[in-house]
Write a protein that holds these residues in place. Structure first.
Motif, PDB file in Angstrom:
ATOM      1  N   LEU A  15       0.837  -1.206   0.000  1.00 25.63           N
ATOM      2  CA  LEU A  15       0.000   0.000   0.000  1.00 25.63           C
ATOM      3  C   LEU A  15       0.872   1.256   0.000  1.00 25.63           C
ATOM      4  O   LEU A  15       1.860   1.332   0.721  1.00 25.63           O
ATOM      5  N   PRO A  16       0.520   2.263  -0.811  1.00 31.12           N
ATOM      6  CA  PRO A  16       1.351   3.471  -0.891  1.00 31.12           C
ATOM      7  C   PRO A  16       1.484   4.204   0.434  1.00 31.12           C
ATOM      8  O   PRO A  16       2.519   4.812   0.708  1.00 31.12           O
ATOM      9  N   GLU A  17       0.451   4.150   1.272  1.00 26.88           N
ATOM     10  CA  GLU A  17       0.527   4.810   2.575  1.00 26.88           C
ATOM     11  C   GLU A  17       1.611   4.178   3.440  1.00 26.88           C
ATOM     12  O   GLU A  17       2.368   4.882   4.125  1.00 26.88           O
ATOM     13  N   ILE A  18       1.670   2.840   3.411  1.00 25.38           N
ATOM     14  CA  ILE A  18       2.654   2.122   4.206  1.00 25.38           C
ATOM     15  C   ILE A  18       4.046   2.286   3.612  1.00 25.38           C
ATOM     16  O   ILE A  18       5.037   2.456   4.341  1.00 25.38           O
ATOM     17  N   GLN A  19       4.145   2.262   2.298  1.00 21.03           N
ATOM     18  CA  GLN A  19       5.439   2.449   1.652  1.00 21.03           C
ATOM     19  C   GLN A  19       6.043   3.802   2.003  1.00 21.03           C
ATOM     20  O   GLN A  19       7.250   3.918   2.205  1.00 21.03           O
ATOM     21  N   ALA A  20       5.187   4.835   2.090  1.00 19.61           N
ATOM     22  CA  ALA A  20       5.680   6.170   2.440  1.00 19.61           C
ATOM     23  C   ALA A  20       6.249   6.184   3.852  1.00 19.61           C
ATOM     24  O   ALA A  20       7.305   6.789   4.108  1.00 19.61           O
ATOM     25  N   TRP A  21       5.581   5.497   4.788  1.00 22.30           N
ATOM     26  CA  TRP A  21       6.095   5.445   6.151  1.00 22.30           C
ATOM     27  C   TRP A  21       7.346   4.586   6.250  1.00 22.30           C
ATOM     28  O   TRP A  21       8.250   4.876   7.035  1.00 22.30           O
ATOM     29  N   ARG A  22       7.428   3.538   5.440  1.00 24.04           N
ATOM     30  CA  ARG A  22       8.652   2.725   5.429  1.00 24.04           C
ATOM     31  C   ARG A  22       9.851   3.551   4.956  1.00 24.04           C
ATOM     32  O   ARG A  22      10.951   3.419   5.502  1.00 24.04           O
ATOM     33  N   ARG A  23       9.626   4.378   3.952  1.00 24.17           N
ATOM     34  CA  ARG A  23      10.714   5.246   3.491  1.00 24.17           C
ATOM     35  C   ARG A  23      11.125   6.219   4.594  1.00 24.17           C
ATOM     36  O   ARG A  23      12.315   6.493   4.795  1.00 24.17           O
ATOM     37  N   ALA A  24      10.136   6.751   5.314  1.00 19.42           N
ATOM     38  CA  ALA A  24      10.439   7.683   6.406  1.00 19.42           C
ATOM     39  C   ALA A  24      11.230   6.983   7.510  1.00 19.42           C
ATOM     40  O   ALA A  24      12.205   7.528   8.037  1.00 19.42           O
ATOM     41  N   PHE A  25      10.830   5.770   7.863  1.00 21.08           N
ATOM     42  CA  PHE A  25      11.542   5.036   8.903  1.00 21.08           C
ATOM     43  C   PHE A  25      12.972   4.732   8.466  1.00 21.08           C
ATOM     44  O   PHE A  25      13.909   4.812   9.275  1.00 21.08           O
ATOM     45  N   SER A  26      13.135   4.385   7.192  1.00 18.21           N
ATOM     46  CA  SER A  26      14.486   4.127   6.679  1.00 18.21           C
ATOM     47  C   SER A  26      15.343   5.385   6.769  1.00 18.21           C
ATOM     48  O   SER A  26      16.530   5.318   7.115  1.00 18.21           O
ATOM     49  N   SER A  27      14.735   6.539   6.469  1.00 18.56           N
ATOM     50  CA  SER A  27      15.483   7.796   6.535  1.00 18.56           C
ATOM     51  C   SER A  27      15.885   8.141   7.959  1.00 18.56           C
ATOM     52  O   SER A  27      16.840   8.896   8.180  1.00 18.56           O
ATOM     53  N   MET A  28      15.156   7.582   8.945  1.00 13.05           N
ATOM     54  CA  MET A  28      15.489   7.809  10.349  1.00 13.05           C
ATOM     55  C   MET A  28      16.499   6.787  10.860  1.00 13.05           C
ATOM     56  O   MET A  28      16.825   6.764  12.041  1.00 13.05           O
ATOM     57  N   GLY A  29      16.967   5.908   9.954  1.00  9.23           N
ATOM     58  CA  GLY A  29      17.935   4.899  10.352  1.00  9.23           C
ATOM     59  C   GLY A  29      17.311   3.681  10.998  1.00  9.23           C
ATOM     60  O   GLY A  29      18.007   2.888  11.642  1.00  9.23           O
ATOM     61  N   LEU A  30      15.997   3.499  10.827  1.00  7.82           N
ATOM     62  CA  LEU A  30      15.296   2.360  11.411  1.00  7.82           C
ATOM     63  C   LEU A  30      15.020   1.305  10.347  1.00  7.82           C
ATOM     64  O   LEU A  30      14.713   1.642   9.200  1.00  7.82           O
ATOM     65  N   LYS A  31      15.090   0.048  10.713  1.00  7.97           N
ATOM     66  CA  LYS A  31      14.755  -1.040   9.803  1.00  7.97           C
ATOM     67  C   LYS A  31      13.235  -1.138   9.732  1.00  7.97           C
ATOM     68  O   LYS A  31      12.584  -1.467  10.737  1.00  7.97           O
TER      69      LYS A  31
END
Length: 230
Positions: free
Chosen positions: A55-71
């Motif tokens: 889902l695009p909503e979840i993908q956007a949050w996954r990208r944000a978490f990755s940018s914060m250094g989180l898996k």
């Protein structure tokens, strides 16, 4: 009290769209939540073609978490965790009428929704980068401290009411049977968040009306209108 995002959050995440709602009600009335099946059906229809990770909503949050250094597969935003549970079990646990409503809306829109008991918040909330000295009370009862630079919801006394942004809230301001006033926050980072967050706030407001809660104020915030007073 006020709710806002720090300037640094807006700068680093310009696609952010927050929706906020302040409501008051009578605690412990035991009123059942109606309309949850509708939101479950919407979530089920979206999951029929794949998993929550698609889902695009979840993908956007996954990208944000990755940018914060989180898996992203270790630390999921709240809506992804709920959708994952819903996909595997076909239902969500019953917790509290207000929480049940917000969780149902959250999975229907694949967007994290936080609910804070405002009686347990000092001086409002700011979504900001942590300094690392903000006490966070986990649901296990353990006191933790966020990593410096981690995104948290911090109140006026420097207490952290959520860690890793939309990953997990603190038990300190969780809704209880005696809760009488709440601040509800929905945050989207996906392309259609501006439209979807408004629909989320509308859906939650209508659900609160059915529960007998009174919506005092709501808004969709932006970088030019970043503060919500309640």
């Amino acid at each position: 009290m006020q709710f806002s995002h720090a300037n640094a959050i807006w700068y680093d995440y310009p696609a952010l769209t927050p929706g906020v709602l302040f409501a008051e009600g009578v605690p412990g009335d035991g009123r059942a939540v109606s309309g949850l099946a509708h939101f479950y059906a919407l979530a089920g229809a979206r999951l029929a073609a794949g998993t929550e990770a698609d889902l695009p909503e979840i993908q956007a949050w996954r990208r944000a978490f990755s940018s914060m250094g989180l898996k992203p597969t270790q630390y999921r935003c709240a809506s992804e965790s709920l959708l994952r549970r819903f996909r595997k079990e076909g239902a969500l646990a019953t917790i509290h009428p207000l929480i049940d409503l917000c969780n149902a809306v959250s999975i229907a829109f694949a967007t994290p929704i936080a609910v804070f008991d405002t009686g347990r918040i000092a001086g409002g909330l700011t979504v900001r980068y942590a300094e690392g000295n903000e006490p966070y009370l986990a649901f296990s009862g353990e006191q933790e401290y966020p990593e410096p630079g981690e995104v948290i919801f911090a109140d006026g006394e420097g207490l952290a009411h959520a860690r890793r942004w939309t990953h997990r809230q603190s038990v300190r301001s969780a809704v209880r049977a005696d809760t009488t006033a709440v601040l509800i926050v929905a945050e989207g980072l996906h392309a259609s968040a501006g439209i979807d967050v408004l629909q989320i706030i509308t859906a939650v407001r209508e659900g609160l009306d059915g529960l007998g809660w009174q919506t005092r104020k709501s808004a969709v915030l932006s970088q030019v209108r970043p503060t919500f007073e309640f």
